[in-house]
Design an enzyme around this catalytic site. Structure first.
Site, short mmCIF file in Angstrom:
data_model
loop_
_atom_site.label_atom_id
_atom_site.label_comp_id
_atom_site.label_asym_id
_atom_site.label_seq_id
_atom_site.Cartn_x
_atom_site.Cartn_y
_atom_site.Cartn_z
N GLU B 148 8.75 3.55 2.50
CA GLU B 148 9.76 4.44 1.91
C GLU B 148 11.15 3.81 1.99
O GLU B 148 11.93 3.89 1.04
CB GLU B 148 9.75 5.81 2.62
N GLU B 225 5.87 0.04 -6.74
CA GLU B 225 5.04 0.40 -5.58
C GLU B 225 4.56 -0.85 -4.87
O GLU B 225 4.63 -0.95 -3.64
CB GLU B 225 3.84 1.25 -6.01
#
Lengths: 183, 304
Positions: B148, B225
């Site tokens: 994150e 990602e």
């Protein structure tokens, strides 16, 4: 006409030189900042030690040799300055603390006490932060040394008074392993 | 393909630039189709309007992303006292990454998941579902936090806002064009000098461009990602933690209750059913592929 072309080229060269100079200065400052972060985390660890020693003493008063090792390593770490000194003291302290925690293993009452558990969590997160601060510092040194050693930034090291810096090496080979903490 | 995190980061960044350039190319192609079909006057009017509408729509949600996402997901901000161990872990990654401390939030949800948002590192927000904090051990959670924080470091809110703006502009523009065609617009047809083949191609571009833009947008999301996985390893130097975390997520079949597609792309594991959406439209690479990439990094041994 030619005068403008020449002036333009000079302006472009000046902008280029300024960019290289500023890059070196910036990289040098980030190394300083990264080192300050190591010191912050080491200080946090030093602050935890008296409390930890007292707690262990409450259950294992006769392990005097271990306490002495931690206290003397802490004293050395408190007075250390400069990359080489700080990293040497850091390695010693890491080893002494490992001894202290190994002692604690032998005392189930101590291991179960909430005070010790919260101290252990604080200590392990601080150990991780110390390790990550070292890694961040070394990454920054790596970027700086790469800039100092490669063209075109290498031409400006004299002007910017920026030199290659030392990596933060920890003497203790155990401490070089990636931080691994389990509860 | 085995690669360490540095080369993986480089490759994913290059692919993002390529995909963003393709988005730009697509916009240009559509504007060119409008030019062929409607002439310069109409085109110079509708292209800026389409881009403008899209920009206004996306910019607000980009700028206020930290607050907006809190509302949309029902996440609650927490302080150090609420969960000191989680804060310790986040602080570790903050030290490793050199980023400022983000805001931390909890989503009350039975599915293990996490996300990051915020327009820049100073306004970053990372959120965790209550379930992920229960099922993951310290190393796994550290990997998730690093992933994150990697989104924060790579400014993925900005990247996805740029992709959304372009895709939005393309959708609006081709919508305009379809309407104008339906209502019999098209000055060039009356001029009678337009090449019919060119007109057919323009029509095809107009119909296909929105789909192509969606595909490109999903592809950009997938690259980001993979990039976040690689950057996460550069923070922790511990691919094992993140790999085990992804395995835990893959094993768990519950999905986050909120099924709004609008915020689906921000979670670490896609909350949308993988089978319903084909791989090309997916915002996340297949989780098995991500696990394999991390496993390959583990085989390289301790990373310096």
């Amino acid at each position: 006409m030619e005068i403008f072309i020449i002036l333009g080229i000079i302006a472009l060269l000046a902008i280029f030189a300024i960019a290289q100079y500023n890059r070196l200065i910036r990289l040098n400052i980030s190394v300083d900042e990264a080192f300050a972060q190591i010191e912050v985390q080491l200080t946090r660890r030093l602050d935890l030690i008296p409390n930890l020693v007292e707690t262990v003493k409450g259950y294992a008063a006769h392990e005097q040799a271990t306490f002495d090792a931690v206290v003397s390593a802490r004293a050395k770490a408190t007075s250390a300055t400069g990359v080489a000194d700080v990293s040497a003291a850091d390695g010693m302290l890491t080893q002494a603390l490992r001894g202290l925690l190994a002692v604690a293993e032998a005392y189930p009452d101590l291991k179960a006490s909430t005070n010790f558990l919260s101290l252990q969590e604080e200590l392990s997160t601080t150990e991780n932060k110390v390790a990550f601060a070292r890694q961040f510092y070394n990454d920054n040194v790596r970027a700086l040394n790469e800039a100092v050693g490669t063209i075109p930034t290498s031409f400006f090291t004299g002007l910017a008074k920026v030199n290659a810096r030392d990596f933060y090496e920890v003497e203790d080979p155990e401490a070089r392993k990636a931080p691994k903490v389990n509860f | 393909m085995s690669s360490n995190f540095r080369s993986a980061e480089g490759a994913n960044k290059r692919k993002t630039y390529l995909l963003l350039a393709a988005m730009g190319g697509l916009t240009w192609l559509l504007a060119y189709a409008a030019l062929t079909y409607f002439g310069a006057g109409t085109t110079s009017f509708i292209v800026p309007i389409a881009v403008g509408i899209s920009l206004i729509g996306v910019w607000g949600s980009y700028y206020g992303s930290d607050k907006l996402v809190l509302k949309m997901t029902g996440a609650q901000l927490i302080t150090r006292e609420d969960n000191p161990e989680l804060f310790n872990l986040i602080e570790e990654v903050v030290v490793a990454s050199g980023l400022p401390m983000p805001k931390v939030a909890i989503v009350n949800d039975a599915a293990p998941n996490a996300f990051a948002t915020g327009r820049d590192p100073e306004h970053a927000l990372i959120a965790f579902t209550t379930r992920i904090l229960e099922v993951m051990d310290r190393d796994e959670l550290q990997g998730v936090i690093a992933h994150e924080m990697a989104h924060v470091a790579n400014r993925d809110t900005l990247v996805s806002a740029v992709a959304a703006t372009t895709a939005g502009a393309i959708a609006i523009l081709s919508d305009f064009m379809a309407r104008m065609m339906f209502f019999g617009g098209g000055r060039n047809r009356r001029d009678g000098n337009a090449n019919p083949i060119l007109l057919v191609i323009s029509l095809a571009i107009m119909i296909l461009a929105p789909i192509a833009a969606m595909l490109l947008r999903s592809a950009i999301s997938r690259r980001r990602e993979s990039l976040a996985d690689a950057t996460a390893v550069s923070f922790t130097r511990n691919p094992t933690g993140l790999r085990r975390a992804l395995e835990t997520l893959a094993r768990d079949s519950t999905v986050v209750r909120q099924q709004s597609n609008a915020v689906a792309h921000i979670w670490i594991e896609s909350p949308l059913d993988g089978k319903a959406v084909s791989k090309m439209f997916s915002t996340h690479p297949p989780i098995e592929e991500r696990i394999e990439t991390l496993r390959a990094m583990e085989f390289l041994g301790p990373q310096q």
